[in-house]
Design a protein around this motif. Structure first.
Motif, mmCIF file in Angstrom:
data_model
loop_
_atom_site.group_PDB
_atom_site.id
_atom_site.type_symbol
_atom_site.label_atom_id
_atom_site.label_comp_id
_atom_site.label_asym_id
_atom_site.label_seq_id
_atom_site.Cartn_x
_atom_site.Cartn_y
_atom_site.Cartn_z
ATOM 1 N N GLN A 4 37.184 26.605 43.110
ATOM 2 C CA GLN A 4 37.904 27.867 43.088
ATOM 3 C C GLN A 4 38.852 27.931 44.270
ATOM 4 O O GLN A 4 38.493 27.613 45.395
ATOM 5 C CB GLN A 4 36.929 29.030 43.146
ATOM 6 C CG GLN A 4 37.608 30.376 42.998
ATOM 7 C CD GLN A 4 36.599 31.507 42.925
ATOM 8 O OE1 GLN A 4 35.395 31.275 42.973
ATOM 9 N NE2 GLN A 4 37.092 32.712 42.810
ATOM 10 N N THR A 5 40.088 28.324 43.993
ATOM 11 C CA THR A 5 41.087 28.423 45.047
ATOM 12 C C THR A 5 42.093 29.513 44.709
ATOM 13 O O THR A 5 42.203 29.921 43.556
ATOM 14 C CB THR A 5 41.815 27.074 45.240
ATOM 15 O OG1 THR A 5 42.689 27.173 46.345
ATOM 16 C CG2 THR A 5 42.583 26.678 44.021
ATOM 17 N N LYS A 6 42.781 29.957 45.693
ATOM 18 C CA LYS A 6 43.809 30.969 45.478
ATOM 19 C C LYS A 6 45.161 30.283 45.535
ATOM 20 O O LYS A 6 45.402 29.452 46.406
ATOM 21 C CB LYS A 6 43.737 32.058 46.547
ATOM 22 C CG LYS A 6 42.482 32.882 46.460
ATOM 23 C CD LYS A 6 42.481 33.961 47.523
ATOM 24 C CE LYS A 6 41.201 34.768 47.434
ATOM 25 N NZ LYS A 6 41.175 35.859 48.401
ATOM 26 N N ARG A 34 45.763 26.282 35.097
ATOM 27 C CA ARG A 34 45.089 25.012 35.372
ATOM 28 C C ARG A 34 45.819 23.855 34.692
ATOM 29 O O ARG A 34 46.055 22.804 35.306
ATOM 30 C CB ARG A 34 43.640 25.088 34.895
ATOM 31 C CG ARG A 34 42.760 23.992 35.423
ATOM 32 C CD ARG A 34 41.297 24.160 34.997
ATOM 33 N NE ARG A 34 40.796 25.503 35.184
ATOM 34 C CZ ARG A 34 40.345 26.298 34.187
ATOM 35 N NH1 ARG A 34 40.333 25.872 32.951
ATOM 36 N NH2 ARG A 34 39.905 27.500 34.444
ATOM 37 N N ASP A 35 46.204 24.048 33.422
ATOM 38 C CA ASP A 35 46.934 22.999 32.714
ATOM 39 C C ASP A 35 48.301 22.744 33.343
ATOM 40 O O ASP A 35 48.754 21.601 33.432
ATOM 41 C CB ASP A 35 47.098 23.360 31.237
ATOM 42 C CG ASP A 35 45.839 23.116 30.432
ATOM 43 O OD1 ASP A 35 44.881 22.519 30.972
ATOM 44 O OD2 ASP A 35 45.820 23.514 29.251
#
Length: 80
Positions: A4-6, A34-35
């Motif tokens: 998880q990241t911002k 994400r893609d």
């Protein structure tokens, strides 16, 4: 395993993603992002590989050429 990241993106991009991610059959907004990130990473890896390949070819081109047949010059192969 996902981490998880911002991330930060332009407002226009965010509005576009929010508006069309269901039309493009993504389950969620995060799947679309994400893609998109994975596609960009794939492109960047190709660029880095190409740069490394080019650098290696230039390095090989600058290396002195070794004469591999020097050791057998003057040998008479008919007498073998």
């Amino acid at each position: 395993m996902l981490v998880q990241t911002k991330i930060q993106i332009d407002r226009e991009s965010y509005d576009f993603i929010k508006r069309v991610h269901k039309q493009l059959h993504y389950r969620s907004l995060s799947e679309y992002v994400r893609d998109a990130v994975n596609a960009r990473i794939h492109e960047d890896r190709k660029k880095i590989r190409e740069a490394k390949r080019t650098a290696a070819m230039e390095m090989l081109g600058e290396a002195p050429v070794e004469n591999l047949f020097e050791s057998i010059e003057g040998d008479d192969f008919e007498k073998r």
